[in-house]
Design an enzyme around this catalytic site. Structure first.
Site, PDB file in Angstrom:
ATOM      1  N   LEU A 264      10.255  75.787  33.435  1.00  0.00           N
ATOM      2  CA  LEU A 264      11.084  76.816  32.814  1.00  0.00           C
ATOM      3  C   LEU A 264      12.530  76.580  33.228  1.00  0.00           C
ATOM      4  O   LEU A 264      12.828  76.453  34.418  1.00  0.00           O
ATOM      5  CB  LEU A 264      10.617  78.198  33.284  1.00  0.00           C
TER       6      LEU A 264
ATOM      7  N   HIS B 220      14.932  85.669  28.420  1.00  0.00           N
ATOM      8  CA  HIS B 220      13.614  85.073  28.191  1.00  0.00           C
ATOM      9  C   HIS B 220      13.038  84.461  29.467  1.00  0.00           C
ATOM     10  O   HIS B 220      11.876  84.659  29.820  1.00  0.00           O
ATOM     11  CB  HIS B 220      13.763  83.975  27.129  1.00  0.00           C
TER      12      HIS B 220
HETATM   13  C1  DLZ Z   1      10.359  80.306  24.343  1.00  0.00           C
HETATM   14  C2  DLZ Z   1      10.484  79.439  25.547  1.00  0.00           C
HETATM   15  C3  DLZ Z   1      11.730  79.221  26.145  1.00  0.00           C
HETATM   16  C4  DLZ Z   1      12.980  79.858  25.636  1.00  0.00           C
HETATM   17  N1  DLZ Z   1      11.859  78.420  27.204  1.00  0.00           N
HETATM   18  C5  DLZ Z   1      10.756  77.819  27.719  1.00  0.00           C
HETATM   19  C6  DLZ Z   1      10.862  76.968  28.854  1.00  0.00           C
HETATM   20  O1  DLZ Z   1      11.938  76.695  29.388  1.00  0.00           O
HETATM   21  N2  DLZ Z   1       9.710  76.434  29.349  1.00  0.00           N
HETATM   22  C7  DLZ Z   1       8.468  76.687  28.811  1.00  0.00           C
HETATM   23  O2  DLZ Z   1       7.465  76.195  29.326  1.00  0.00           O
HETATM   24  N3  DLZ Z   1       8.363  77.474  27.726  1.00  0.00           N
HETATM   25  C8  DLZ Z   1       9.456  78.041  27.155  1.00  0.00           C
HETATM   26  N4  DLZ Z   1       9.355  78.836  26.050  1.00  0.00           N
HETATM   27  C9  DLZ Z   1       8.031  78.945  25.368  1.00  0.00           C
HETATM   28  C10 DLZ Z   1       7.119  80.037  25.933  1.00  0.00           C
HETATM   29  O3  DLZ Z   1       6.594  79.648  27.193  1.00  0.00           O
HETATM   30  C11 DLZ Z   1       5.946  80.274  24.966  1.00  0.00           C
HETATM   31  O4  DLZ Z   1       5.330  79.038  24.661  1.00  0.00           O
HETATM   32  C12 DLZ Z   1       6.375  80.916  23.664  1.00  0.00           C
HETATM   33  O5  DLZ Z   1       7.118  82.080  23.899  1.00  0.00           O
HETATM   34  C13 DLZ Z   1       5.139  81.260  22.798  1.00  0.00           C
HETATM   35  O6  DLZ Z   1       4.319  82.213  23.464  1.00  0.00           O
END
Ligand code: DLZ
Length: 206
Positions: free
Chosen positions: A128, A135
């Site tokens: 992440l 978010h």
């Molecule tokens: C939407 C999202 C965002 C903005 N950033 C990440 C990230 O940095 N790393 C990650 O693993 N997933 C991200 N996601 C996707 C969310 O984890 C998820 O897959 C979506 O919101 C669908 O449920």
């Protein structure tokens, strides 16, 4: 300046030759994920975990990790590739290129049905990276709590392989891919070792 941070080596050499381990990884931030999964698998194998006892599955993003871990532990009808080399080749982000976004549907290279045997440990891997909205905070918070809940509810250790980085560079350094002289350390390796240690504890402590 040197640091006092980091894990110290266990005095016990844990043997993974009898353990089954699942790695569930998100597909967001592909470059970092690939390095972390590769590092985890390398340490699992170094500790004797057999390729045939390592199952790798992917989900779109980190938010999906707790549900997937819970289902894999419960022995749901997931599909797994037949061996780790297929899996490494097929960490399966689809397309290629350097986009940090999730890729399309995974290619089912060498897919076989996962034997319905219990896992001794699960490693949940996600990356992440903070953006300009809230978010990041919501996903970090819910995923970390949910992964803890999965392991306490199921009794199967879930290794917390989720990087919560404020910048791209922080994430890269924690996968041993730092852009400076110091490449950093691949935390995936620590997670592989932690899975063998915790899987061994789970066998002994039931
Ligand atoms: C939407 C999202 C965002 C903005 N950033 C990440 C990230 O940095 N790393 C990650 O693993 N997933 C991200 N996601 C996707 C969310 O984890 C998820 O897959 C979506 O919101 C669908 O449920």
């Amino acid at each position: 300046m040197s640091t006092i941070k980091g894990i110290s080596q266990s005095p016990v050499h844990y043997d993974g030759s009898d353990l089954r381990v699942a790695i569930i990884h998100a597909r967001w931030n592909k470059t970092v994920i690939e390095a972390l999964v590769t590092g985890a698998i390398a340490k699992l194998k170094e500790r004797g975990v057999k390729e045939s006892n390592i199952v790798v599955e992917s989900v779109p993003g980190s938010y999906e990790l707790p549900w997937a871990c819970s289902k894999v532990i419960a022995g749901a009808h997931v599909q797994a590739n037949s061996n780790v080399n297929d899996l490494l080749g097929g960490l399966n982000f689809g397309g290629g290129g350097s986009s940090p976004k999730p890729a399309s549907t995974p290619v089912p290279a060498g897919v076989v049905t996962m034997p319905n045997e219990p896992f001794d440990a699960v490693i949940a891997i996600g990356v992440l990276i903070k953006g300009s909205t809230m978010h990041f905070e919501y996903i970090c918070d819910s995923v970390s709590h949910a992964l803890m809940k999965v392991q306490l509810d199921t009794g199967v250790p879930v290794i917390f392989g989720v990087l919560t980085a404020l910048t791209d560079d922080q994430a890269l350094e924690r996968a041993g891919l730092g852009r400076g002289e110091d490449k950093g350390h691949n935390h995936g390796e620590d997670w592989g070792l932690a899975a063998v240690e915790m899987g061994s504890h789970a066998r002994r402590w039931g």
